[in-house]
Design a protein around this motif. Structure first.
Motif, PDB file in Angstrom:
ATOM      1  N   PRO A  57      29.964  39.577  46.490  1.00  0.00           N
ATOM      2  CA  PRO A  57      29.151  40.268  45.486  1.00  0.00           C
ATOM      3  C   PRO A  57      30.000  41.282  44.712  1.00  0.00           C
ATOM      4  CG  PRO A  57      28.176  40.468  47.686  1.00  0.00           C
ATOM      5  CD  PRO A  57      29.518  39.831  47.844  1.00  0.00           C
ATOM      6  N   LEU A  58      29.536  41.641  43.529  1.00  0.00           N
ATOM      7  CA  LEU A  58      30.202  42.624  42.688  1.00  0.00           C
ATOM      8  C   LEU A  58      30.392  43.922  43.478  1.00  0.00           C
ATOM      9  CD1 LEU A  58      31.236  43.123  39.817  1.00  0.00           C
ATOM     10  CD2 LEU A  58      28.954  43.969  39.235  1.00  0.00           C
ATOM     11  N   ALA A  59      31.568  44.514  43.363  1.00  0.00           N
ATOM     12  CA  ALA A  59      31.863  45.743  44.103  1.00  0.00           C
ATOM     13  C   ALA A  59      32.517  46.766  43.188  1.00  0.00           C
ATOM     14  CB  ALA A  59      32.783  45.436  45.277  1.00  0.00           C
ATOM     15  N   THR A  90      45.919  34.259  53.644  1.00  0.00           N
ATOM     16  CA  THR A  90      45.337  34.404  52.320  1.00  0.00           C
ATOM     17  C   THR A  90      46.391  34.820  51.315  1.00  0.00           C
ATOM     18  OG1 THR A  90      43.532  35.434  51.071  1.00  0.00           O
ATOM     19  CG2 THR A  90      44.669  36.822  52.656  1.00  0.00           C
ATOM     20  N   THR A  91      46.096  34.525  50.087  1.00  0.00           N
ATOM     21  CA  THR A  91      46.937  35.004  48.992  1.00  0.00           C
ATOM     22  C   THR A  91      46.332  36.302  48.466  1.00  0.00           C
ATOM     23  OG1 THR A  91      45.656  33.799  47.322  1.00  0.00           O
ATOM     24  CG2 THR A  91      47.538  32.637  48.329  1.00  0.00           C
ATOM     25  N   ASP A  92      47.044  36.964  47.579  1.00  0.00           N
ATOM     26  CA  ASP A  92      46.473  38.130  46.898  1.00  0.00           C
ATOM     27  C   ASP A  92      45.316  37.665  46.015  1.00  0.00           C
ATOM     28  OD1 ASP A  92      48.419  39.771  47.996  1.00  0.00           O
ATOM     29  OD2 ASP A  92      49.714  39.702  46.221  1.00  0.00           O
ATOM     30  N   PHE A  93      44.360  38.555  45.758  1.00  0.00           N
ATOM     31  CA  PHE A  93      43.291  38.308  44.795  1.00  0.00           C
ATOM     32  C   PHE A  93      43.864  38.666  43.429  1.00  0.00           C
ATOM     33  CE2 PHE A  93      41.034  38.616  48.700  1.00  0.00           C
ATOM     34  CZ  PHE A  93      39.855  37.907  48.545  1.00  0.00           C
ATOM     35  N   VAL A  94      43.959  37.694  42.529  1.00  0.00           N
ATOM     36  CA  VAL A  94      44.574  37.899  41.216  1.00  0.00           C
ATOM     37  C   VAL A  94      43.553  37.544  40.134  1.00  0.00           C
ATOM     38  CG1 VAL A  94      46.459  37.175  39.688  1.00  0.00           C
ATOM     39  CG2 VAL A  94      46.854  37.366  42.143  1.00  0.00           C
ATOM     40  N   SER A  95      43.510  38.354  39.092  1.00  0.00           N
ATOM     41  CA  SER A  95      42.630  38.081  37.954  1.00  0.00           C
ATOM     42  C   SER A  95      43.154  36.860  37.207  1.00  0.00           C
ATOM     43  CB  SER A  95      42.586  39.286  37.013  1.00  0.00           C
ATOM     44  OG  SER A  95      41.972  38.935  35.797  1.00  0.00           O
ATOM     45  N   VAL A  96      42.265  35.909  36.954  1.00  0.00           N
ATOM     46  CA  VAL A  96      42.653  34.707  36.216  1.00  0.00           C
ATOM     47  C   VAL A  96      42.974  35.067  34.769  1.00  0.00           C
ATOM     48  CG1 VAL A  96      41.858  32.441  35.408  1.00  0.00           C
ATOM     49  CG2 VAL A  96      41.312  33.207  37.733  1.00  0.00           C
ATOM     50  N   ALA A  97      42.169  35.950  34.178  1.00  0.00           N
ATOM     51  CA  ALA A  97      42.368  36.325  32.774  1.00  0.00           C
ATOM     52  C   ALA A  97      43.584  37.218  32.580  1.00  0.00           C
ATOM     53  CB  ALA A  97      41.122  37.019  32.233  1.00  0.00           C
ATOM     54  N   ASP A  98      43.868  38.072  33.550  1.00  0.00           N
ATOM     55  CA  ASP A  98      44.985  39.002  33.425  1.00  0.00           C
ATOM     56  C   ASP A  98      45.724  39.079  34.762  1.00  0.00           C
ATOM     57  OD1 ASP A  98      46.785  41.027  33.030  1.00  0.00           O
ATOM     58  OD2 ASP A  98      45.289  42.537  32.436  1.00  0.00           O
ATOM     59  N   PRO A  99      46.727  38.215  34.977  1.00  0.00           N
ATOM     60  CA  PRO A  99      47.442  38.152  36.245  1.00  0.00           C
ATOM     61  C   PRO A  99      48.143  39.452  36.661  1.00  0.00           C
ATOM     62  CG  PRO A  99      47.950  36.240  34.897  1.00  0.00           C
ATOM     63  CD  PRO A  99      47.175  37.188  34.045  1.00  0.00           C
ATOM     64  N   THR A 100      48.195  40.451  35.779  1.00  0.00           N
ATOM     65  CA  THR A 100      48.775  41.735  36.182  1.00  0.00           C
ATOM     66  C   THR A 100      47.780  42.529  37.038  1.00  0.00           C
ATOM     67  OG1 THR A 100      48.013  42.903  34.188  1.00  0.00           O
ATOM     68  CG2 THR A 100      50.196  41.823  34.101  1.00  0.00           C
ATOM     69  N   ARG A 101      46.536  42.121  37.067  1.00  0.00           N
ATOM     70  CA  ARG A 101      45.518  42.780  37.882  1.00  0.00           C
ATOM     71  C   ARG A 101      45.384  42.020  39.203  1.00  0.00           C
ATOM     72  NH1 ARG A 101      40.734  44.476  33.644  1.00  0.00           N
ATOM     73  NH2 ARG A 101      42.158  45.290  32.064  1.00  0.00           N
ATOM     74  N   SER A 102      45.547  42.719  40.297  1.00  0.00           N
ATOM     75  CA  SER A 102      45.445  42.052  41.598  1.00  0.00           C
ATOM     76  C   SER A 102      44.971  43.023  42.672  1.00  0.00           C
ATOM     77  CB  SER A 102      46.775  41.422  42.000  1.00  0.00           C
ATOM     78  OG  SER A 102      47.734  42.424  42.228  1.00  0.00           O
ATOM     79  N   ALA A 167      37.590  43.598  36.685  1.00  0.00           N
ATOM     80  CA  ALA A 167      37.733  42.190  36.300  1.00  0.00           C
ATOM     81  C   ALA A 167      36.698  41.418  37.108  1.00  0.00           C
ATOM     82  CB  ALA A 167      39.127  41.671  36.588  1.00  0.00           C
ATOM     83  N   THR A 168      36.117  40.402  36.524  1.00  0.00           N
ATOM     84  CA  THR A 168      35.110  39.610  37.223  1.00  0.00           C
ATOM     85  C   THR A 168      35.653  38.270  37.703  1.00  0.00           C
ATOM     86  OG1 THR A 168      34.369  38.661  35.139  1.00  0.00           O
ATOM     87  CG2 THR A 168      33.194  40.621  35.941  1.00  0.00           C
ATOM     88  N   ASP A 169      36.961  38.088  37.639  1.00  0.00           N
ATOM     89  CA  ASP A 169      37.532  36.778  37.959  1.00  0.00           C
ATOM     90  C   ASP A 169      38.682  36.844  38.968  1.00  0.00           C
ATOM     91  OD1 ASP A 169      39.332  38.050  36.309  1.00  0.00           O
ATOM     92  OD2 ASP A 169      39.733  36.296  35.055  1.00  0.00           O
ATOM     93  N   TYR A 170      38.625  37.812  39.895  1.00  0.00           N
ATOM     94  CA  TYR A 170      39.654  37.851  40.925  1.00  0.00           C
ATOM     95  C   TYR A 170      39.504  36.629  41.824  1.00  0.00           C
ATOM     96  CZ  TYR A 170      40.980  42.732  39.960  1.00  0.00           C
ATOM     97  OH  TYR A 170      41.459  43.885  39.389  1.00  0.00           O
ATOM     98  N   GLN A 171      40.617  35.959  42.082  1.00  0.00           N
ATOM     99  CA  GLN A 171      40.588  34.778  42.948  1.00  0.00           C
ATOM    100  C   GLN A 171      41.727  34.819  43.941  1.00  0.00           C
ATOM    101  OE1 GLN A 171      40.564  31.207  40.580  1.00  0.00           O
ATOM    102  NE2 GLN A 171      38.475  31.568  39.859  1.00  0.00           N
ATOM    103  N   ALA A 172      41.432  34.346  45.131  1.00  0.00           N
ATOM    104  CA  ALA A 172      42.441  34.212  46.184  1.00  0.00           C
ATOM    105  C   ALA A 172      42.200  32.868  46.871  1.00  0.00           C
ATOM    106  CB  ALA A 172      42.314  35.345  47.194  1.00  0.00           C
TER     107      ALA A 172
END
Length: 179
Positions: A57-59, A90-102, A167-172
């Motif tokens: 969920p959104l945090a 696990t990998t780091d959670f990285v923003s798909v739109a802006d990979p500098t955000r993790s 960011a709403t698109d962090y993925q790991a």
């Protein structure tokens, strides 16, 4: 026509010593023959399955978000006595739109539940582990005899750092492995 009667040496000595002549016939001897029976038991594979996706969920920065991974399963059809260990990385959670955000992998907590077991094995679950790219054991089976399986769920926590960027698109990628 001649009849041949066989008397063993021990029997003849006893009969002759008694002064009596007795004729005896020996019993037929039984014959046995054996056939070897061979069988093979096929051994299968060791495998693991896990959900394809979990959504937190959104945090807000500085808070913790919780999710669950349901139905993680190890199936061991090797029909042997070798144990196994299931691990998670696990990998780091990285923003798909802006990979500098993790958000670093260490922000993920994984707490396995007690597994439902089938077959003969002794299963020990780990306590909460912190996300790692190196992987950490979460369920370890020993005392294995034959085919077995274990199915569990895991409580996941994501501790969002206070300096995390929106960011709403962090993925790991969370990887379950078994050896």
């Amino acid at each position: 026509m001649r009849n041949i009667i066989r008397i063993s040496a021990g029997t003849a000595a006893v009969l002759l010593a008694a002064g009596t002549v007795v004729f005896t016939a020996s019993a037929a001897q039984a014959a046995d023959d054996t056939t070897g029976a061979n069988a093979s038991v096929n051994g299968g594979v060791l495998s693991i399955s896990a959900p394809t996706a979990v959504t937190f969920p959104l945090a807000n920065p500085g808070t913790t978000s919780e999710a669950a991974a349901e139905g993680i399963a190890v199936t061991d059809t090797r029909a042997g006595t070798v144990g196994w260990a299931a691990s998670v990385s696990t990998t780091d959670f990285v923003s798909v739109a802006d990979p500098t955000r993790s958000i670093g992998a260490g922000a993920l907590g994984y707490t396995p539940a007690t597994a439902v077991e089938t077959g003969t094995l002794t299963l020990v679950k780990s306590d909460t582990i912190t996300g790692s790219t190196a992987g950490s054991a979460v369920q370890t089976a020993s005392g294995v005899t034959g085919n077995n399986s274990a199915t569990w769920s895991a409580a996941l926590t994501l501790t969002v750092p206070s300096d995390a960027l929106a960011a709403t698109d962090y993925q790991a990628t969370v990887t379950h492995s078994v050896l």
